[in-house]
Design a protein around this motif. Structure first.
Motif, short mmCIF file in Angstrom:
data_model
loop_
_atom_site.label_atom_id
_atom_site.label_comp_id
_atom_site.label_asym_id
_atom_site.label_seq_id
_atom_site.Cartn_x
_atom_site.Cartn_y
_atom_site.Cartn_z
N ASP A 182 0.82 -1.21 0.00
CA ASP A 182 0.00 0.00 0.00
C ASP A 182 0.85 1.27 0.00
OD1 ASP A 182 -2.34 -1.45 -0.03
OD2 ASP A 182 -2.58 -1.45 2.14
N GLN A 183 2.01 1.22 0.64
CA GLN A 183 2.87 2.40 0.67
C GLN A 183 3.33 2.78 -0.74
OE1 GLN A 183 3.36 4.14 3.43
NE2 GLN A 183 4.55 5.68 2.35
N ALA A 208 -7.39 9.93 -9.04
CA ALA A 208 -6.23 9.48 -8.26
C ALA A 208 -6.45 9.77 -6.78
CB ALA A 208 -4.96 10.17 -8.75
N TYR A 209 -7.01 10.94 -6.47
CA TYR A 209 -7.32 11.27 -5.07
C TYR A 209 -8.30 10.25 -4.48
CZ TYR A 209 -5.10 15.91 -5.32
OH TYR A 209 -4.21 16.95 -5.43
N ASP A 210 -9.30 9.85 -5.27
CA ASP A 210 -10.30 8.89 -4.78
C ASP A 210 -9.64 7.57 -4.39
OD1 ASP A 210 -12.34 10.69 -5.13
OD2 ASP A 210 -12.93 9.94 -7.10
N LYS A 211 -8.71 7.10 -5.22
CA LYS A 211 -8.01 5.84 -4.91
C LYS A 211 -7.15 5.99 -3.65
CE LYS A 211 -7.79 4.05 -9.66
NZ LYS A 211 -6.89 3.63 -10.77
N MET A 212 -6.50 7.15 -3.52
CA MET A 212 -5.69 7.38 -2.32
C MET A 212 -6.56 7.42 -1.08
SD MET A 212 -3.06 10.32 -3.71
CE MET A 212 -2.19 10.47 -2.15
N LEU A 213 -7.72 8.08 -1.19
CA LEU A 213 -8.61 8.19 -0.04
C LEU A 213 -9.10 6.81 0.41
CD1 LEU A 213 -10.00 10.13 1.89
CD2 LEU A 213 -11.89 10.32 0.25
N ALA A 214 -9.42 5.96 -0.56
CA ALA A 214 -9.87 4.60 -0.22
C ALA A 214 -8.77 3.84 0.53
CB ALA A 214 -10.25 3.85 -1.50
N LEU A 215 -7.51 4.04 0.12
CA LEU A 215 -6.40 3.39 0.81
C LEU A 215 -6.24 3.92 2.24
CD1 LEU A 215 -3.69 3.16 -1.99
CD2 LEU A 215 -4.66 1.24 -0.74
N GLN A 217 -8.49 5.24 4.12
CA GLN A 217 -9.61 4.78 4.95
C GLN A 217 -9.45 3.31 5.32
OE1 GLN A 217 -12.77 5.95 2.29
NE2 GLN A 217 -13.09 7.93 3.31
N ARG A 218 -8.90 2.50 4.39
CA ARG A 218 -8.67 1.10 4.71
C ARG A 218 -7.57 0.94 5.75
NH1 ARG A 218 -7.13 -1.57 -0.26
NH2 ARG A 218 -5.01 -1.86 0.43
N LEU A 219 -6.59 1.84 5.68
CA LEU A 219 -5.49 1.79 6.64
C LEU A 219 -5.86 2.41 7.98
CD1 LEU A 219 -2.58 2.79 4.22
CD2 LEU A 219 -2.97 0.54 5.19
N ASP A 221 -6.31 5.72 8.72
CA ASP A 221 -5.47 6.90 9.01
C ASP A 221 -6.29 8.16 8.74
OD1 ASP A 221 -3.55 8.88 9.21
OD2 ASP A 221 -1.97 7.60 8.40
N PRO A 222 -7.05 8.65 9.73
CA PRO A 222 -7.92 9.82 9.49
C PRO A 222 -7.14 11.10 9.24
CG PRO A 222 -7.89 9.23 11.82
CD PRO A 222 -7.18 8.14 11.10
N ILE A 223 -5.93 11.22 9.80
CA ILE A 223 -5.16 12.45 9.62
C ILE A 223 -4.77 12.62 8.15
CG2 ILE A 223 -3.11 13.73 10.29
CD1 ILE A 223 -5.18 13.38 12.51
N LEU A 224 -4.17 11.56 7.57
CA LEU A 224 -3.79 11.64 6.16
C LEU A 224 -5.00 11.74 5.26
CD1 LEU A 224 -0.82 9.09 6.00
CD2 LEU A 224 -0.72 11.58 5.96
N ALA A 225 -6.09 11.05 5.63
CA ALA A 225 -7.33 11.16 4.85
C ALA A 225 -7.83 12.60 4.85
CB ALA A 225 -8.39 10.22 5.42
N GLY A 226 -7.73 13.26 6.01
CA GLY A 226 -8.15 14.66 6.10
C GLY A 226 -7.32 15.57 5.23
N ARG A 227 -6.00 15.34 5.24
CA ARG A 227 -5.12 16.16 4.40
C ARG A 227 -5.45 15.98 2.92
NH1 ARG A 227 0.63 14.77 7.39
NH2 ARG A 227 0.19 15.87 9.36
#
Length: 707
Positions: A182-183, A208-215, A217-219, A221-227
């Motif tokens: 995932d990284q 691309a943002y949508d795919k990153m957001l899904a990752l 959320q699966r991980l 990590d609300p902080i990175l999802a918020g950013r």
């Protein structure tokens, strides 16, 4: 080491084994950071392998020599002795190719690519990496393939080859997506989003943002999802999708409010306020800004000045938008007071100093709107002093243009010229692509003000040079984008001497037109937004004779120029002739069939100069398609130019004694599919007359004309 040295002593009669032991000694010494000892061991191994080759043991010798050269290359590269490292690796590559050792060839090519980059040999670096990639694809090794694609993507991006960078990243992502890494997926998606954004593809950026957001959320990590959602919100805002942007910001705010980070909450509220302000929802914008301001009060002394100044400036801008000048000035001064702090970190201090310069520019604008040009000039100068050479060209240009503008209001044209010339130099350097929206008006105004300042000092020739510089700017940009060497200096505008030289070379009289306007602030009655109301004051006309003599005339206007241009009746053409031709007629050629080249202002581009009536004596027989009707086309050969700079391109004009094929374009295809009755037939007829093929319909496009 002792064991290896003992082993070496026992191998006196076994040169192949001895060479291998020297390689092992070199590796050990390398790991112990003993460069001289490691280099000596490798060189001894190399000598032994070369001796074996001389004795006929070719295969063993080549394999050992290739490995040893590779070790030497790696050793010297670590010491940043790039030329020697390249020499060793290039020799190793040749041997690996002879041995058909594809894996080692791929690795060596990859190492060479990195060293070529350090030597500024960019094409060779790309070629080495591309060759390495081809081998890794042949060997079906996913990890090296992804690593090389990622590296190539960075290199392509660095030279502006966005399509190739995007393809490389997409290919790497295809390999990584089926895995559990995932990284790696996040890193590639992040780069891909940046590339899509740079290429002006918002839909792909959002995907691309949508795919990153899904990752994220699966991980969990609300902080990175918020950013990430904050970045998505910014993109929606740029696209003018305010509702989607606001929804994203609200979601990010909810995440931030679940923690104890007032600065993050304040930044999100500031972005929400900016969004409301863009939509002219003043009250909602002010509420968001003041909510952020309340949070900022709790910050420490290092973070508070920057955030507080930013918010007071935003509140001042809202008051400025609503023409509440006193309130706007007070808030801007509060921002400035907050920005007087001294911060311990150089980076923070530089950020605060830049913010201070922005506030001073805002104060200058407010003073100017209040009719206080002296105070405005002082604020613009202070902003420029704070900026220094900090590399914010757009703000520097805004200050310089503003300073020139208020100096003209103070009737100081000589003092206005230097800042306006500096502003124009900045706009020329950054290019129009860096200036968006209403700032484009500021760019155009800088040129116009400089023309006004030169004419106010009775310097019509200097004003003519500026007019031509403004007219030719897009042409020069067009030429620069198509030059083979991107490092070549930009195409300069023409000087007065070069303008006169063109008139002599073409044996033509050049007529250059410019519209003088006065600009006053006004409020749009429909949306209440402040606008600039322009009033046509005069038409300015320059004639450059084939002798180089320059004649200037200023013709006052008593009505909008657009009204005169729109009137194509006989009386209307007479009025246009009285305005455009008669004031400068004494400077026109006295001989029939002489050449006149017209450079109209944008407002005059639709004027049928050929059909304008003319009177007065002329030498020689008159000929033309409507001879005897006494219009310009009867007397002269007429050519219309967007700028005199066109004449400086030999391939763009008819050279003396030669004929350049004509370009006939007409009746272009429109989005709604409308066609112009008769235009296509007329275009075809003109093309047939000139012996060329007409470009009409879908062929009448910029891509077809200048691919």
């Amino acid at each position: 080491m002792a064991t290896l040295e003992t082993l070496l002593a026992r191998q006196q009669s076994q040169p192949a084994d001895q060479a291998e032991t020297y390689n092992l000694i070199g590796l050990v010494q390398d790991r112990r950071d003993r460069f001289p000892e490691a280099s000596t061991a490798y060189q001894q191994a190399l000598s032994l392998y070369q001796a074996l080759g001389a004795q006929g043991q070719t295969e063993v010798a080549k394999q050992g020599e290739a490995k040893t050269l590779n070790n030497l290359g790696t050793l010297y590269a670590a010491e940043e002795r790039v030329p020697e490292a390249l020499g060793f690796l290039e020799r190793a590559l040749g041997l690996f190719r002879q041995l058909k050792s594809r894996e080692n060839e791929a690795i060596t090519l990859r190492n060479l690519g990195n060293l070529y980059l350090q030597s500024d040999r960019f094409p060779e670096a790309v070629k080495a990496l591309e060759d390495s990639l081809a081998i890794e694809i042949e060997l079906k090794r996913p990890s090296p393939i992804v690593a090389i694609l990622d590296r190539l993507s960075s290199l392509y991006d660095a030279v502006g080859a966005l399509p190739k960078a995007i393809v490389a990243t997409e290919e790497a992502l295809k390999i990584v997506e089926p895995t559990t890494d995932d990284q790696a997926k996040l890193l590639l998606l992040d780069r891909l989003a940046s590339l899509y954004d740079a290429a002006g593809s918002p839909s792909q950026t959002l995907a691309a943002y949508d795919k990153m957001l899904a990752l994220f959320q699966r991980l969990g990590d609300p902080i990175l999802a918020g950013r990430l959602r904050n970045r998505r919100a910014g993109l929606y805002a740029e696209l003018g999708q305010a509702d989607k942007a606001l929804a994203e910001y609200q979601a990010v705010l909810a995440i931030a409010q679940s923690g104890e980070d007032p600065l993050s909450q304040a930044r999100i509220l500031t972005s929400i306020g900016d969004l409301y302000r863009q939509g002219q929802q003043w009250q909602s914008a002010e509420t968001s800004y003041r909510s952020a301001l309340a949070l900022v009060d709790s910050l420490d002394a290092n973070a508070k000045p920057i955030a507080q100044g930013r918010l007071y400036s935003a509140l001042a801008a809202i008051a400025q938008d609503q023409r509440q000048w006193d309130q706007a000035l007070g808030l801007a001064q509060q921002a400035l007071a907050a920005q007087q702090a001294t911060l311990p970190e150089p980076e923070q201090q530089a950020q605060l100093t830049l913010a201070k310069a922005v506030s001073l520019n805002l104060i200058g604008d407010i003073y100017e709107a209040q009719g206080k040009p002296s105070e405005a000039a002082q604020a613009y100068r202070q902003s420029l002093a704070d900026l220094g050479q900090r590399g914010n060209p757009l703000l520097q240009g805004a200050n310089l243009s503003g300073l020139g503008r208020v100096l003209m209001q103070l009737n100081q044209p000589a003092a206005a010229v230097p800042p306006l010339e500096d502003a124009v130099r900045i706009w020329e350097a950054v290019g129009l692509e860096a200036v968006e929206g209403g700032d484009r008006d500021l760019v155009e105004a800088s040129y116009r003000l400089l023309v006004d300042a030169q004419l106010a000092q009775d310097k019509p020739e200097a004003a003519l040079v500026v007019v031509e510089q403004q007219r030719s700017r897009l042409l020069r940009t067009f030429l620069d984008l198509r030059r083979p060497d991107p490092n070549e200096a930009p195409t300069p505008p023409l000087s007065l001497a070069q303008l006169q030289q063109q008139a002599r070379q073409q044996a033509a009289t050049l007529l250059v037109y410019d519209l003088e306007q006065s600009v006053a602030p006004a409020r749009d009655p429909q949306n209440g937004q402040q606008t600039d109301q322009r009033t046509d004051k005069a038409l300015r006309i320059w004639a450059i004779a084939p002798t180089g003599q320059v004649t200037f005339q200023r013709v006052p206007l008593d009505r909008p120029l657009a009204n005169l241009v729109a009137n194509r009746t006989e009386a209307g053409l007479q009025a246009l002739a009285a305005l455009l031709i008669e004031p400068i007629q004494a400077a026109l050629p006295k001989d029939a069939n002489a050449t006149i080249m017209v450079v109209p202002s944008p407002e005059l581009r639709s004027v049928p100069f050929a059909a304008l009536p003319i009177s007065g004596p002329i030498s020689g027989p008159i000929s033309g398609p409507i001879a005897g009707d006494q219009v310009l086309l009867d007397r002269y050969e007429l050519i219309t130019l967007p700028a005199v700079q066109v004449l400086a391109r030999p391939e763009a004009v008819r050279a003396a004694g030669a004929t350049v094929p004509a370009l006939v374009v007409g009746d272009p295809a429109l989005p709604q599919g409308q066609r112009r009755p008769g235009v296509a037939a007329a275009t075809q007829a003109v093309a047939k007359l000139l012996g060329v093929e007409a470009l009409v319909g879908a062929g009448a496009s910029l891509d077809a004309i200048a691919p």
